[in-house]
Design a protein around this motif. Structure first.
Motif, short mmCIF file in Angstrom:
data_model
loop_
_atom_site.label_atom_id
_atom_site.label_comp_id
_atom_site.label_asym_id
_atom_site.label_seq_id
_atom_site.Cartn_x
_atom_site.Cartn_y
_atom_site.Cartn_z
N GLU A 1 14.18 -30.65 12.55
CA GLU A 1 14.20 -31.82 11.65
C GLU A 1 12.78 -32.39 11.48
OE1 GLU A 1 16.05 -36.29 11.77
OE2 GLU A 1 17.30 -34.66 12.53
N HIS B 1 16.17 -31.02 16.85
CA HIS B 1 15.28 -32.17 16.67
C HIS B 1 13.90 -31.71 16.19
CE1 HIS B 1 18.17 -34.95 18.32
NE2 HIS B 1 18.31 -34.17 19.39
N GLN C 1 10.72 -32.45 7.92
CA GLN C 1 10.18 -33.70 7.38
C GLN C 1 8.68 -33.60 7.15
OE1 GLN C 1 11.45 -36.43 6.20
NE2 GLN C 1 9.54 -37.54 5.99
#
Length: 123
Positions: A68, A65, A72
């Protein structure tokens, strides 16, 4: 970078790559931790800062998580913030202070067009 979780006392190339990316994201990672490629307290604090800014539980463990969220953030950071400069004048050359300008990155096909590529908010 591998898919392994990284945490306190992790070492190696994956840690160094994480630290470099965290610095690109704009958070402080101690130089000695980077030079030794060790996931120390400073790297843990940087990961917590990333997690908190992404709305994740700030555990300090760099998991899928957090990876990610960092990916981003780096994708967004690679593009400069859109900015428009200049003066808006009427067709007679006087300042058009009454006009509203909107900068859009997507097509606004639902708005009427004055001419190709020029959208109008006038009814």
């Amino acid at each position: 970078m591998s898919d392994l979780e990284l945490g306190l006392n992790s070492r190696g190339d994956d840690v160094r790559a994480l630290q470099v990316d965290l610095r690109r994201f704009g958070v402080l990672v101690p130089g000695f931790e980077v030079s030794e490629a060790v996931f120390g307290a400073g790297t843990q604090a940087a990961v917590r800062q990333l997690q908190a800014s992404a709305g994740l539980e700030p555990s300090g463990v760099f998991d899928a998580h957090a990876r990610e969220a960092l990916d981003q953030a780096l994708r967004v950071a690679q593009y400069p913030t859109p900015r428009v400069e200049g003066r808006l004048l009427t067709e007679w050359g006087s300042p058009a202070g009454w006009a509203t300008i909107r900068l859009c990155r997507e097509a606004r096909d639902h708005l009427p067009r004055d001419r190709p590529g020029i959208w109008s908010t006038r009814p």
